[in-house]
Design an enzyme around this catalytic site. Structure first.
Site, PDB file in Angstrom:
ATOM      1  N   ASN A  53      33.257  42.132  27.230  1.00  0.00           N
ATOM      2  CA  ASN A  53      33.386  41.490  28.543  1.00  0.00           C
ATOM      3  C   ASN A  53      32.096  40.741  28.863  1.00  0.00           C
ATOM      4  O   ASN A  53      30.993  41.184  28.510  1.00  0.00           O
ATOM      5  CB  ASN A  53      33.776  42.490  29.634  1.00  0.00           C
ATOM      6  CG  ASN A  53      32.859  43.679  29.770  1.00  0.00           C
ATOM      7  OD1 ASN A  53      32.245  44.120  28.801  1.00  0.00           O
ATOM      8  ND2 ASN A  53      32.742  44.221  30.968  1.00  0.00           N
ATOM      9  N   ILE A  54      32.272  39.606  29.523  1.00  0.00           N
ATOM     10  CA  ILE A  54      31.141  38.735  29.857  1.00  0.00           C
ATOM     11  C   ILE A  54      31.252  38.396  31.338  1.00  0.00           C
ATOM     12  O   ILE A  54      32.162  37.647  31.747  1.00  0.00           O
ATOM     13  CB  ILE A  54      31.164  37.443  29.002  1.00  0.00           C
ATOM     14  CG1 ILE A  54      31.200  37.794  27.508  1.00  0.00           C
ATOM     15  CG2 ILE A  54      29.950  36.562  29.330  1.00  0.00           C
ATOM     16  CD1 ILE A  54      31.506  36.613  26.587  1.00  0.00           C
ATOM     17  N   CYS A  64      37.277  39.110  30.189  1.00  0.00           N
ATOM     18  CA  CYS A  64      37.465  40.453  29.619  1.00  0.00           C
ATOM     19  C   CYS A  64      37.216  40.446  28.110  1.00  0.00           C
ATOM     20  O   CYS A  64      37.352  39.414  27.444  1.00  0.00           O
ATOM     21  CB  CYS A  64      38.892  40.934  29.855  1.00  0.00           C
ATOM     22  SG  CYS A  64      39.286  41.300  31.571  1.00  0.00           S
ATOM     23  N   GLU A  66      39.042  41.696  25.756  1.00  0.00           N
ATOM     24  CA  GLU A  66      40.235  41.360  24.971  1.00  0.00           C
ATOM     25  C   GLU A  66      40.397  39.852  24.856  1.00  0.00           C
ATOM     26  O   GLU A  66      40.679  39.314  23.783  1.00  0.00           O
ATOM     27  CB  GLU A  66      41.489  41.947  25.638  1.00  0.00           C
ATOM     28  CG  GLU A  66      41.513  43.456  25.738  1.00  0.00           C
ATOM     29  CD  GLU A  66      40.914  43.980  27.049  1.00  0.00           C
ATOM     30  OE1 GLU A  66      39.902  43.411  27.526  1.00  0.00           O
ATOM     31  OE2 GLU A  66      41.443  44.955  27.588  1.00  0.00           O
ATOM     32  N   CYS A 105      45.011  40.062  30.599  1.00  0.00           N
ATOM     33  CA  CYS A 105      44.880  40.200  29.139  1.00  0.00           C
ATOM     34  C   CYS A 105      46.226  40.517  28.496  1.00  0.00           C
ATOM     35  O   CYS A 105      46.541  40.029  27.406  1.00  0.00           O
ATOM     36  CB  CYS A 105      43.847  41.269  28.799  1.00  0.00           C
ATOM     37  SG  CYS A 105      42.165  40.736  29.185  1.00  0.00           S
TER      38      CYS A 105
HETATM   39  N1  THU Z   1      37.450  44.417  31.762  1.00  0.00           N
HETATM   40  C1  THU Z   1      37.722  44.114  30.459  1.00  0.00           C
HETATM   41  O1  THU Z   1      36.840  43.669  29.710  1.00  0.00           O
HETATM   42  N2  THU Z   1      38.975  44.318  30.002  1.00  0.00           N
HETATM   43  C2  THU Z   1      40.016  44.753  30.770  1.00  0.00           C
HETATM   44  O2  THU Z   1      41.158  44.685  30.344  1.00  0.00           O
HETATM   45  C3  THU Z   1      39.742  45.320  32.093  1.00  0.00           C
HETATM   46  C4  THU Z   1      38.448  44.915  32.695  1.00  0.00           C
HETATM   47  C5  THU Z   1      36.105  44.162  32.277  1.00  0.00           C
HETATM   48  C6  THU Z   1      36.024  43.028  33.250  1.00  0.00           C
HETATM   49  C7  THU Z   1      34.790  43.395  34.034  1.00  0.00           C
HETATM   50  O3  THU Z   1      33.666  42.870  33.359  1.00  0.00           O
HETATM   51  C8  THU Z   1      34.727  44.904  33.985  1.00  0.00           C
HETATM   52  O4  THU Z   1      35.622  45.296  32.946  1.00  0.00           O
HETATM   53  C9  THU Z   1      35.145  45.582  35.265  1.00  0.00           C
HETATM   54  O5  THU Z   1      36.368  45.107  35.706  1.00  0.00           O
END
Ligand code: THU
Length: 148
Positions: A53-54, A64, A66, A105
């Site tokens: 995640n960025i 996210c 994914e 996602c």
């Molecule tokens: N996040 C993901 O990377 N994947 C997901 O499917 C759910 C949420 C990340 C986004 C954000 O940076 C952090 O988790 C909190 O929501």
């Protein structure tokens, strides 16, 4: 367990894919939520695309893990996938819960994956994981076929 990979003869262990997701999570940029996520996407030709995640100070542009993995693959011409492993938890070394893909996602997965066979693995470790088909996580999904 091995993924059956569309007759191309490449097998990848679920545990290996989880390990790649754990590695990807180390690069998570999550100064705002403090929630670090890693993903490892397995293509049908046996390549693994890692993503984290960025986040962004403006919040909205946050991507996210994914989708980072999917967009890396697609931007390199890889369009067919068998599985994704996802690990997420508060930043730090302990992964104490299962992090399920968000709705956005899941919709991106629906665009590029076969819902009944694409595997989504959410993991705490290589020994503790849950495995789903995309259709389990996004029943009655809307996808490319609906616009044919
Ligand atoms: N996040 C993901 O990377 N994947 C997901 O499917 C759910 C949420 C990340 C986004 C954000 O940076 C952090 O988790 C909190 O929501």
């Amino acid at each position: 367990m091995y993924f059956p990979i569309s007759g191309k003869g490449i097998n990848m262990d679920i545990k290996e894919l989880i390990n790649e997701a754990i590695e990807a999570r180390k690069f998570s940029y999550c100064p705002y939520s403090g929630f670090a996520v890693g993903a490892a996407l397995l293509s049908k030709d046996g390549k693994v695309f890692k993503g984290c995640n960025i986040e962004n100070a403006s919040f909205g542009p946050t991507n996210c893990a994914e989708r980072t993995a999917f967009f890396k693959a697609i931007s390199e011409g890889v369009m067919e996938f068998d599985a994704i492993a996802v690990v997420g938890a508060k930043a730090g070394d302990i992964i104490d819960g299962f992090a399920y893909p968000c709705g956005v996602c899941r919709q991106v997965m629906e665009e590029f994956c076969e819902p009944k066979s694409f595997k989504v693995i959410v993991a705490k470790s290589v020994d503790e994981y849950r495995e789903y088909n995309l259709v389990d996580l996004l029943p009655c999904g809307f996808g490319p076929k609906d616009l044919e």
